[in-house]
Scaffold this motif. Sequence first.
Motif, PDB file in Angstrom:
ATOM      1  N   GLN A  11     -27.071  40.309  20.856  1.00  0.00           N
ATOM      2  CA  GLN A  11     -25.793  40.339  20.110  1.00  0.00           C
ATOM      3  C   GLN A  11     -25.546  39.017  19.399  1.00  0.00           C
ATOM      4  O   GLN A  11     -25.067  38.973  18.255  1.00  0.00           O
ATOM      5  CB  GLN A  11     -24.652  40.637  21.080  1.00  0.00           C
ATOM      6  N   LEU A  25     -22.891  36.435   1.024  1.00  0.00           N
ATOM      7  CA  LEU A  25     -22.072  37.405   0.286  1.00  0.00           C
ATOM      8  C   LEU A  25     -20.836  36.739  -0.330  1.00  0.00           C
ATOM      9  O   LEU A  25     -20.470  36.996  -1.487  1.00  0.00           O
ATOM     10  CB  LEU A  25     -21.649  38.529   1.236  1.00  0.00           C
TER      11      LEU A  25
ATOM     12  N   GLY B   6     -22.819  47.035  20.429  1.00  0.00           N
ATOM     13  CA  GLY B   6     -22.310  45.740  19.959  1.00  0.00           C
ATOM     14  C   GLY B   6     -22.912  45.381  18.626  1.00  0.00           C
ATOM     15  O   GLY B   6     -22.225  44.930  17.722  1.00  0.00           O
ATOM     16  N   HIS B   7     -24.201  45.633  18.441  1.00  0.00           N
ATOM     17  CA  HIS B   7     -24.867  45.333  17.164  1.00  0.00           C
ATOM     18  C   HIS B   7     -24.261  46.132  16.033  1.00  0.00           C
ATOM     19  O   HIS B   7     -24.015  45.601  14.956  1.00  0.00           O
ATOM     20  CB  HIS B   7     -26.363  45.655  17.262  1.00  0.00           C
ATOM     21  N   THR B  10     -21.042  44.684  14.864  1.00  0.00           N
ATOM     22  CA  THR B  10     -21.228  43.440  14.104  1.00  0.00           C
ATOM     23  C   THR B  10     -21.697  43.732  12.688  1.00  0.00           C
ATOM     24  O   THR B  10     -21.201  43.155  11.722  1.00  0.00           O
ATOM     25  CB  THR B  10     -22.268  42.554  14.824  1.00  0.00           C
ATOM     26  N   TRP B  11     -22.695  44.670  12.579  1.00  0.00           N
ATOM     27  CA  TRP B  11     -23.187  45.013  11.243  1.00  0.00           C
ATOM     28  C   TRP B  11     -22.116  45.714  10.412  1.00  0.00           C
ATOM     29  O   TRP B  11     -22.115  45.595   9.179  1.00  0.00           O
ATOM     30  CB  TRP B  11     -24.441  45.883  11.346  1.00  0.00           C
ATOM     31  N   VAL B  13     -19.126  44.839  10.254  1.00  0.00           N
ATOM     32  CA  VAL B  13     -18.353  43.766   9.601  1.00  0.00           C
ATOM     33  C   VAL B  13     -18.986  43.436   8.247  1.00  0.00           C
ATOM     34  O   VAL B  13     -18.312  43.299   7.214  1.00  0.00           O
ATOM     35  CB  VAL B  13     -18.309  42.501  10.499  1.00  0.00           C
ATOM     36  N   PHE B  14     -20.311  43.329   8.244  1.00  0.00           N
ATOM     37  CA  PHE B  14     -21.034  42.999   7.016  1.00  0.00           C
ATOM     38  C   PHE B  14     -20.875  44.101   5.963  1.00  0.00           C
ATOM     39  O   PHE B  14     -20.596  43.836   4.783  1.00  0.00           O
ATOM     40  CB  PHE B  14     -22.509  42.773   7.359  1.00  0.00           C
ATOM     41  N   ALA B  17     -17.520  44.036   4.538  1.00  0.00           N
ATOM     42  CA  ALA B  17     -17.381  42.934   3.579  1.00  0.00           C
ATOM     43  C   ALA B  17     -17.972  43.313   2.226  1.00  0.00           C
ATOM     44  O   ALA B  17     -17.390  43.006   1.178  1.00  0.00           O
ATOM     45  CB  ALA B  17     -18.055  41.676   4.135  1.00  0.00           C
ATOM     46  N   ILE B  18     -19.136  44.002   2.256  1.00  0.00           N
ATOM     47  CA  ILE B  18     -19.759  44.431   0.989  1.00  0.00           C
ATOM     48  C   ILE B  18     -18.824  45.380   0.236  1.00  0.00           C
ATOM     49  O   ILE B  18     -18.624  45.241  -0.976  1.00  0.00           O
ATOM     50  CB  ILE B  18     -21.132  45.110   1.262  1.00  0.00           C
TER      51      ILE B  18
END
Lengths: 221, 158
Positions: A11, A25, B6-7, B10-11, B13-14, B17-18
């Motif tokens: 994580q 970004l 959890g991963h 987190t992804w 979030v990315f 954002a895009i």
Amino acid sequence: MSMKSRGQIDQLVSSIVVLILLVILMGLFVMLSSSFGVVNKVLSSGESSNVFNFDADAVGSRVLGDLFLTDYVTLKDKDGKDTTLSVRDAIVEMNEKRLAGEDYMAYSQVLENLFKKSYSCDDKNSLAIVNRYSADYSKLKGRTEIMVGQYWRYVDYPEEPIEKDGLSSVDLDFLENRAHIEGRASSELITQGYNGRHYTTLIRVGDYENIFIIIGKEVSC
Amino acid sequence: MLGRRGHIATWMVFIGAIVLVITAITTFASFQNDFNEKARALQESYYEFSNDFYYVHEVFPLIVSQSAKKSSKGMFLAEFKKEIKKRAVDMDGISDLSGNFFGKMREGDYKISDEGSGVYEITMTGVFVKPLRGLNKIYSSFDLCVRFNEEGLISQCL
């Protein structure tokens, strides 16, 4: 290594990767957005705004010009009889006489005397009546028919004194204030300027494109 | 399995954002960029209004003064009114002033009161300037008053 701690490391790694990608970004976003005109305008709004600087005292110079143009002079006609004309008409007629090769000095003298007597404020204000030769609006090349005022050389237009009865070439930066000028009037205000002593107004006389009066009004008058 | 969930969060979030960046960039690109034009139109309206406002305040005492000087002493007030009318008609022809100032002068819509000792007071009420510039309008109404005698202007009214 336990499953729990391995999961925490995974994580942490993916969080770091995502954070780095987010930073990239954000950088891309800033670069892209700053290339858009609207953001540029906001960022440099101080430079891009074109503000008209209004000066109440400059209005006095225009008023002086309008009053002078609508005043009356009495001249002798061909038969020697007195005829009363507005200054504006007298200027136009003076020009017609000049173009026809007739003597127009009586007109010139009467107009000059009227300005000196009623509008010069003890020789502080100045007047020039100019016939423009150039078709180029950024320059006033012409012949000065009348010039009144010993301070003329200090008036904005021209920087150098116009030679009486001679050709003159005067650079005029008069397109600056043209946005507020529209042809509602038969005498058109071309521009106004200030040189620390005189407020100067350039007015086109009547429908004649090539005749201008330049009035310089001293601040104290 | 808990770690993979959890991963994904987190992804997300990315990815979120895009989506936000694309939305913002699209908004910027489609924005009508005419702030300066609108500001300029307002500035021009204000300029014309100020010009007309000061023009009226500047020209009124001068017209009164010149008309008084040109009026013969015998029929002073009648001559004075004729001179005012004449000047108003001529100036209206060459000036680009908005509003009703020259109209009021031409129509004699003002009051002259005799203050004694050859001093007169001319008052013009309800004068307005209202320059039009596209859809922008600025309006101001005011009164004008000066004191004069046969020699010309004395002062503004108290």
